[in-house]
Motif scaffolding. Sequence first.
Motif, mmCIF file in Angstrom:
data_model
loop_
_atom_site.group_PDB
_atom_site.id
_atom_site.type_symbol
_atom_site.label_atom_id
_atom_site.label_comp_id
_atom_site.label_asym_id
_atom_site.label_seq_id
_atom_site.Cartn_x
_atom_site.Cartn_y
_atom_site.Cartn_z
ATOM 1 N N LEU A 214 42.151 73.241 102.104
ATOM 2 C CA LEU A 214 41.906 71.976 102.793
ATOM 3 C C LEU A 214 42.137 70.756 101.915
ATOM 4 C CD1 LEU A 214 38.795 72.943 104.949
ATOM 5 C CD2 LEU A 214 41.225 73.078 105.510
ATOM 6 N N THR A 215 42.330 70.940 100.616
ATOM 7 C CA THR A 215 42.766 69.832 99.760
ATOM 8 C C THR A 215 43.938 70.325 98.910
ATOM 9 O OG1 THR A 215 41.241 70.376 97.942
ATOM 10 C CG2 THR A 215 40.458 68.817 99.628
ATOM 11 N N ARG A 216 44.797 69.385 98.517
ATOM 12 C CA ARG A 216 45.957 69.742 97.705
ATOM 13 C C ARG A 216 46.257 68.588 96.768
ATOM 14 N NH1 ARG A 216 49.189 72.949 94.772
ATOM 15 N NH2 ARG A 216 51.391 73.015 95.391
ATOM 16 N N LEU A 217 46.205 68.846 95.454
ATOM 17 C CA LEU A 217 46.458 67.823 94.444
ATOM 18 C C LEU A 217 47.771 68.104 93.727
ATOM 19 C CD1 LEU A 217 45.476 65.428 92.596
ATOM 20 C CD2 LEU A 217 44.512 67.205 91.107
ATOM 21 N N ILE A 218 48.606 67.081 93.636
ATOM 22 C CA ILE A 218 49.765 67.100 92.746
ATOM 23 C C ILE A 218 49.507 65.992 91.733
ATOM 24 C CG2 ILE A 218 52.268 66.887 92.562
ATOM 25 C CD1 ILE A 218 52.421 67.676 95.530
ATOM 26 N N ALA A 219 49.090 66.380 90.539
ATOM 27 C CA ALA A 219 48.562 65.407 89.584
ATOM 28 C C ALA A 219 49.648 64.534 88.962
ATOM 29 C CB ALA A 219 47.781 66.135 88.485
ATOM 30 N N ASN A 220 50.793 65.138 88.649
ATOM 31 C CA ASN A 220 51.841 64.369 87.950
ATOM 32 C C ASN A 220 53.184 65.041 88.230
ATOM 33 O OD1 ASN A 220 53.538 62.989 86.244
ATOM 34 N ND2 ASN A 220 52.189 63.081 84.461
ATOM 35 N N VAL A 221 54.028 64.374 88.986
ATOM 36 C CA VAL A 221 55.314 64.978 89.376
ATOM 37 C C VAL A 221 56.269 65.086 88.194
ATOM 38 C CG1 VAL A 221 55.088 64.120 91.727
ATOM 39 C CG2 VAL A 221 56.376 62.765 90.053
ATOM 40 N N HIS A 222 55.963 64.415 87.074
ATOM 41 C CA HIS A 222 56.897 64.383 85.941
ATOM 42 C C HIS A 222 56.616 65.466 84.903
ATOM 43 C CE1 HIS A 222 58.544 60.666 87.489
ATOM 44 N NE2 HIS A 222 57.314 60.163 87.570
ATOM 45 N N SER A 263 51.898 60.780 91.935
ATOM 46 C CA SER A 263 50.802 61.710 92.187
ATOM 47 C C SER A 263 50.448 61.657 93.672
ATOM 48 C CB SER A 263 49.574 61.351 91.348
ATOM 49 O OG SER A 263 48.470 62.163 91.679
ATOM 50 N N SER A 264 50.104 62.823 94.232
ATOM 51 C CA SER A 264 49.681 62.834 95.621
ATOM 52 C C SER A 264 48.448 63.726 95.791
ATOM 53 C CB SER A 264 50.808 63.321 96.552
ATOM 54 O OG SER A 264 50.964 64.720 96.452
#
Length: 742
Positions: A214-222, A263-264
Amino acid sequence: MLNHNEVDLNNCDREPIHIPGQIQSHGFLIVIDHNYTIRYHSDNISVFVEGIGNNLLGRSINDVELLIGQNEPKDFISQLISFGKKNGFEQTNPFTTDVQGNPFYLVISPTDDYYLLEFEPATSDLSIDIQKMIGRSISEMLADKNLQHLLDNAARQVKQIIRYDRVMIYRFADDGHGEVISEAKNDDLDPWVGLHYPASDIPKQARELYKLNLTRLIANVHTAPSKIITAADNSIPLDLTPSQLRAVSPIHIQYLKNMGVDSSFSISLIYKKELWGLIACHNYTPRFIDYKSRESSKLIGQILSSALEFRQDEENQQITQRYKVAIDQISKYLLKSISIEDALTQQEVTILDTTNASGVILLYENNTIKIGQTPNDNQIEDLLNWIKDNLGDSFHFTNNLSSVYPAAAAYKDIASGLMISVLSREMNEYVLWFKPEQIQTIKWAGNPEKPAEVAANGLMQISPRKSFGEWTQKVSGTSINWSNEEIKSAARLREEITYAINQKASAIRLLNDKLKQAYEELDAFSSTISHDLKNPLSTIKSYAQILTRNGNLEPKTQRIMERIMVGADKMNVMINEVLDYSRIGRSEVQNKRVEMEPIINDLVRDLKVAYNAPDAIVNIGDMPDIYGDPVMIAQVFANLISNAIKYAIPSGTPTVGIAGKLTETGVIYTISDNGIGIDIQYLPKVFELFGRLENARDIEGSGVGLSIVKRIIEKHHGKVWVDSELSKGSTFYVEFFYKHNI
């Protein structure tokens, strides 16, 4: 890599994002089997744990856990797993520990064969305590009863809590594409409200994962993801479905980079167990949110989901009640001595009032009666010919008629939407509802067609679009969708019309020759089943039983013999039910007062034993007596109560309700359950012979029981109908009339 002919948007739906083979690098992963032996781990462990080594495969977790949690008691991980297995891992997650002096959270996720041990920092980029802000924010979020205001409030409150640059409420349409319907953003950002995004941006398998996590973190795309290593002889990819650290699809990473997003973070919004939308958060610098803060944010999503469901159900109930009142009034007209046509079309309430259509046509007894906006006579004639040649179902609806019947483009302003209810295909009797075209101007965030581009090796590959400027598309030829409430209403109306027609049929609609021929064929069919099918079937089962007594059979052969016997038993049951169905048509009804209380109590007791469901909750209300044939009545309730218990068992807490009530003209019984429910598109077909539903394929049944129920009810001049929602359960209604009203 794909060649040019293979590149299409469906490739995005097939990307195996649950087994990416790597994790996001802000934490590390160890995977152990049920013997606590390490079978997989991420290759970045040594970055976080000095001296642990680069290959832990085959070692016991007990050997390395002291390097991970130096201040924890011996075997603390196995103790956590034992506690989680007994009490639920939500009670242990997250476990706060330290990794060589740094605060970390340990999150344990069980899978079929393994336990995922995920370690991530216990610190956050947020400078506030999310948990302390949750209560006040939720109160403010729910303060307004207006649905749009509720969503706007939610976006503002989430932005205030997590401090992302942009927070959007993103709603999915039926075809999977999404629309930003609310947002809270920094003042320097362009507004995105009203922009649509194609389904390929968040493909089907990603939407399924959002229902589980129910949650999804993308902390740093780089940052570069960390690979998961395993033994060289293990070719099975690790399923990271429950993982917090699961790496992100390279296509999605590039997509976010193309948007300028670093970040998303997303929170799932669930409506009736399906993904309604997301609280989608974007930040234009990297941002890490710790596990506890993400769990607190998840609470916002769960409460907003409940509020959405309540508001939506409230609206749906109002619409349902409006249609119900209309059908109840039409039912009264039909019971009077006026003609069917007049009852449906000439009274204060008409069949147009049973849906939100702008026009309706009744074709009955060679008459065509129009109400509201409808195509002309020539167009209707051609449309009916197309329906007869192309549509075999008794119920059909579309909101884009010209896409399947191009001739309708000439009158799309009247009939872009069509719903068909077949009263009698042989006699060309139908009800057709129409909705006009609703021209839409859809604002896409860039061209929705995801282009293919040439990779460095010269082959074509899917590439996320680079431009997100507004791209306008004009959609014509479609109407407003037919709602679930309209479909249910049309299905109920058909039952009322069919009942009224059957009541009047004895005087004006008897087709003696065809009926006689049909009964003769049915008798011949019954005889064939009894002799030509049952006898060989008994022989097959007998031979299989003889073979199973041979002690020298291999286990595999023994299992095959057992399957043959089970299959023979199932076929025998189906043959008997078909015979029952045919006999009912020829049986005379022996009418008398039937005392229902002992019948229902005996059925409930016996069926609980038959389905091994002693814990099933059966709530029994009033049980007024019925006037009818005792044997047939018992068969009706046996089928309905049996189905209610059988299809409620998958819910985990099977709950069934049985109650009758007296009316001015007779008795109505309701049998309800909290089972798997019926998909709205199959609702009009539930009483058809062999009408097994897709979601019931794994549950034993022949598809004959409800047909028998309907046939018996018709023999009693009664009525039967159903109301149901997928995954919510079903309610069947049976109405019997007093003797003097039959």
